[in-house]
Scaffold this motif. Structure first.
Motif, short mmCIF file in Angstrom:
data_model
loop_
_atom_site.label_atom_id
_atom_site.label_comp_id
_atom_site.label_asym_id
_atom_site.label_seq_id
_atom_site.Cartn_x
_atom_site.Cartn_y
_atom_site.Cartn_z
N LEU A 396 0.65 -1.34 -0.33
CA LEU A 396 -0.48 -0.08 0.17
C LEU A 396 1.01 1.26 -0.13
O LEU A 396 0.61 2.57 -0.57
CB LEU A 396 -0.37 -0.35 1.64
N ARG A 397 1.87 1.27 0.61
CA ARG A 397 2.84 2.54 1.13
C ARG A 397 3.67 2.36 -0.90
O ARG A 397 3.82 3.51 -0.98
CB ARG A 397 4.24 1.92 1.66
N ALA A 398 3.53 1.60 -1.34
CA ALA A 398 4.13 2.32 -3.12
C ALA A 398 3.21 2.28 -3.96
O ALA A 398 2.61 3.34 -4.36
CB ALA A 398 5.03 0.37 -3.68
N LEU A 399 1.65 2.01 -3.71
CA LEU A 399 0.98 2.37 -4.44
C LEU A 399 0.25 4.11 -3.86
O LEU A 399 0.29 4.73 -4.59
CB LEU A 399 -0.53 1.23 -4.06
N GLY A 400 0.31 3.64 -2.66
CA GLY A 400 -0.10 5.37 -2.39
C GLY A 400 1.18 6.43 -2.62
O GLY A 400 0.33 7.07 -3.09
N THR A 401 2.38 6.23 -2.58
CA THR A 401 3.20 6.99 -2.98
C THR A 401 2.81 7.61 -4.67
O THR A 401 3.52 8.50 -5.18
CB THR A 401 5.06 5.78 -3.07
N VAL A 402 2.49 6.58 -5.76
CA VAL A 402 2.99 6.54 -7.01
C VAL A 402 1.29 7.32 -7.09
O VAL A 402 1.81 8.84 -7.98
CB VAL A 402 2.59 5.40 -7.58
N ALA A 403 0.33 6.99 -6.31
CA ALA A 403 -0.81 7.93 -6.21
C ALA A 403 -0.06 9.67 -5.90
O ALA A 403 -0.77 10.52 -6.78
CB ALA A 403 -2.38 7.20 -5.59
N GLY A 404 0.03 9.48 -4.49
CA GLY A 404 0.63 11.11 -4.50
C GLY A 404 1.47 11.50 -5.39
O GLY A 404 1.23 13.05 -5.63
N LEU A 405 2.57 10.56 -5.58
CA LEU A 405 3.15 11.96 -7.00
C LEU A 405 2.50 12.02 -7.99
O LEU A 405 3.27 13.14 -8.61
CB LEU A 405 4.60 10.99 -7.09
N VAL A 406 1.46 12.17 -8.74
CA VAL A 406 0.53 12.20 -9.45
C VAL A 406 0.62 13.26 -8.85
O VAL A 406 -0.09 14.74 -9.88
CB VAL A 406 -0.22 11.26 -10.07
N VAL A 407 -0.09 13.43 -7.94
CA VAL A 407 -0.52 14.77 -7.17
C VAL A 407 0.29 15.65 -7.38
O VAL A 407 -0.22 16.93 -7.61
CB VAL A 407 -1.81 15.15 -6.15
N ALA A 408 1.04 16.11 -6.52
CA ALA A 408 2.14 16.32 -6.71
C ALA A 408 3.12 16.91 -7.71
O ALA A 408 3.78 18.62 -7.74
CB ALA A 408 3.51 15.77 -5.53
N ALA A 409 2.71 16.05 -8.42
CA ALA A 409 3.45 16.91 -9.83
C ALA A 409 2.85 17.48 -10.51
O ALA A 409 3.15 18.90 -11.44
CB ALA A 409 3.63 15.68 -11.02
N GLY A 410 1.54 17.60 -10.02
CA GLY A 410 1.20 18.52 -10.62
C GLY A 410 1.02 20.15 -9.89
O GLY A 410 1.33 21.13 -10.42
#
Length: 644
Positions: A396-410
């Motif tokens: 879940l950490r790996a998946l959550g990090t990927v999802a959070g990075l999408v928001v952070a990139a924007g």
């Protein structure tokens, strides 16, 4: 028309369980506090021309937001203030060893050992250990602005800001959270009675156990902080104790096999409203005339609870809680230190965490990693002992990090640094308390963009932070999985089977106590509540095991019916005791001893093997006995354990 996945594309059950969001209500007050606490320090730092200082304070506020989970004001002091002290110690140690090579590696590894050991004490200690290691990792891996004492001061100040905001309404709402918790327990009991005789009963009985645990924790936390005798507290504890006879009567009503009249759960909900509002006037309960011993037990319990709620009868026992200390406050400081030093479990977990952190520190010392502290941060979160399966949290950490990075990139691409960061935090900050109850992956997705935004204020690297964050998080997950999971092959039986065997043995002791001569009713109540609390922990452990891949998850699924069977045996014992109290014939000592023998045999079989086993002794007894339902439940449990 619904579509089904092809057989080869059907996701495994353990993956579905990991990704399924948990049901939880939205805490709007916590959401408002998160927005204010995260944005205000940064705004002050920008106004003062020191945005880095503001970012540090906001990082401290972030830890306070994560720990802002209690309803009672006194528990909030413990949950937020105590971890901030440990966090200040951690960032101080980290700052002092920053840039000192192998000294830093040794220091952070040593802190990891201490953090892991104290995390096994209880809820508050767990969060304190978490913050101790997190802040130490930040201080050792990130050059912090200002003097050595400034970072701990700013980060602690940010966390205490969350506490100050959480306590603003205390003068106006003193005692309200405690009354609300007790009222919620009454409503949960009402739902249980409404489900009597239906398939929904088992799940609601578990909900009642959790609600009772939470209410006692909240009320007794208030007592721990209260000096002297408080009439309000005495009354609240009496009201909470008074619901126990109703809970004890519920299994007998369910065993009867027919739904209770609607007036019964309605009466309990009426009592819940009286508890929540503090009403002390007469309550006219409109209950039907009882037609049998089970109905009489429910009627007597409800009428007594009504008298206690309205103050017309004293509580069944003194103000001292007869049903267990709160989980977060159970162990005092001196005893806790002794238990930690002598406990094999605390040393085992501390060494396990220290191994993972030490490997990470050695790795980032040998291989140039721009943000090395992110690796240790990931390991710290994934390896927490009371946060669930290591495997599940790594996934879940790996998946959550990927999802959070999408928001952070924007955010890092579109929003210019400066004052625009404040409204962005006002939007992103509230997502943390909103998503945290849904599950760890959702919490990680909410925290990641906030952390990256604050890190960019300190380092001004923009989107250059994204790839290192992803790589470091994946490295941390990999280290935790290998060094903290695969290299410690604790079998599923060791983690869960022994606890289930203990629960069966405790059930045998409860049966002896329930029908023993001259036993204090309070002792029976204490044993029953302790047993239900332990069974709740066993159920939680099994549910965690179900989220792991085969063979662990498959084994847990095979044994899950036995967990339910043990809970039903305890219910059947309680129901039999209630029926005897209402006039049913007392079982003979020989019959009680025979049932106890069966339970002890079942316990021994669970402890000696990891697979289903064959039972030996026949279970018979007189028909029509008050223990006949219990014998049926024991036989069902033995059938599960011995399918051949």
């Amino acid at each position: 028309m619904s579509r089904e996945f092809p057989v080869g594309l059907t996701p495994p059950d353990w993956l579905v369980r990991n990704l399924q969001p948990q049901q939880a209500s939205v805490n709007w007050a916590a959401i408002a506090r998160a927005a204010m606490a995260l944005a205000l320090p940064l705004a002050i730092g920008l106004a003062a021309g020191e945005p880095g200082y503001g970012a540090l304070a906001s990082m401290g506020a972030l830890s306070g937001v994560i720990g802002d989970t209690a309803d009672a004001y006194r528990l909030r002091i413990l949950n937020i203030a105590v971890p901030q002290l440990f966090g200040a110690i951690g960032v101080t140690i980290g700052s002092l060893v920053f840039g000192h090579g192998w000294v830093a590696v040794g220091a952070v590894t040593g802190v990891a050992l201490v953090s892991g050991m104290i995390s096994t004490i209880g809820a508050v200690a767990s969060v304190s250990g978490l913050l101790l290691l997190l802040n130490c990792s930040i201080g050792a891996g990130l050059p912090l602005p200002g003097e050595w004492w400034l970072a701990p001061l700013l980060m602690s100040g940010g966390g205490l800001l969350v506490l100050a905001l959480a306590l603003l309404a205390w003068p106006l709402r003193s005692g309200v959270p405690e009354r609300a918790a007790v009222a919620s327990t009454y409503r949960t009991v009402a739902d249980l009675l409404a489900a009597s005789g239906t398939d929904a009963y088992d799940d609601l009985r578990h909900a009642v156990t959790e609600s009772l645990n939470q209410s006692y924790d909240v009320v007794l936390a208030r007592r721990a902080f209260h000096h002297g005798r408080s009439p309000d507290l005495v009354r609240l504890l009496a009201q909470l104790n008074a619901v126990t006879p109703v809970v004890e009567a519920a299994p007998a009503a369910h065993q009867h096999g027919k739904p209770l009249p609607a007036e019964v759960p309605a009466a309990v909900r009426h009592l819940a409203e009286a508890v929540e509002t503090g009403y002390t006037g007469p309550i006219g309960l409109r209950l039907p005339a009882p037609a049998n011993e089970t109905a009489r037990a429910v009627d007597h319990a409800l009428r007594y609870a009504a008298d206690v709620v309205t103050g017309q009868a004293p509580g069944p026992h003194p103000v001292d809680d007869r049903l267990g200390r709160p989980a977060a406050l159970r162990i005092r400081a001196a005893r806790a230190a002794r238990n930690v030093l002598l406990s094999a479990a605390s040393w085992r977990y501390g060494l396990r965490l220290a191994l993972c952190i030490g490997l990470a520190q050695v790795l980032v010392s040998i291989i140039p990693v721009p943000r090395s502290y992110w690796v240790t941060l990931t390991i710290t979160f994934v390896m927490k002992p009371d946060f669930g399966s290591v495997f599940s949290r790594a996934l879940l950490r790996a998946l959550g990090t990927v999802a959070g990075l999408v928001v952070a990139a924007g955010v890092l691409t579109v929003v210019p640094r400066g004052w625009w960061d404040v409204p962005v935090l006002l939007v992103l900050g509230p997502l943390i308390p909103a998503f945290t109850p849904r599950g760890y992956g959702y919490q990680t997705a909410a925290i990641t963009p906030v952390i990256l935004l604050l890190s960019d204020v300190l380092n001004h690297q923009g989107t250059g932070l994204l790839v290192p964050r992803l790589v470091d998080s994946l490295m941390g997950c990999a280290i935790a999985l290998v060094a903290g999971y695969l290299l410690w092959p604790e079998s599923w039986h060791t983690r869960v089977g022994d606890r289930l065997a203990d629960a069966v043995a405790d059930t045998a002791g409860y049966v002896e106590l329930a029908f023993g001569a001259g036993v204090d009713p309070a002792a029976r109540a204490r044993r029953r509540r302790r047993l239900y609390r332990d069974l709740s922990s066993v159920r939680t452990e099994f549910q965690r095991a179900l989220t792991e891949p085969p063979p662990t998850g498959r084994r847990a699924a095979a044994w899950w019916p036995l967990v339910v069977a043990v809970e039903r045996m305890v219910d059947a014992t309680t129901a039999a005791r209630v029926r005897v109290k209402e006039g049913a014939p007392e079982p003979s000592a020989a019959e009680v001893a025979h049932v106890v023998l069966q339970l002890r045999e079942l316990s021994e079989g669970l402890r000696e093997t990891e697979v289903l086993f064959a039972v030996r002794t026949d279970l018979t007894g007189p028909s029509g006995s008050v223990l006949e339902p219990l014998r049926q439940e024991v036989a069902a449990a033995r059938a599960i354990a011995s399918p051949h």
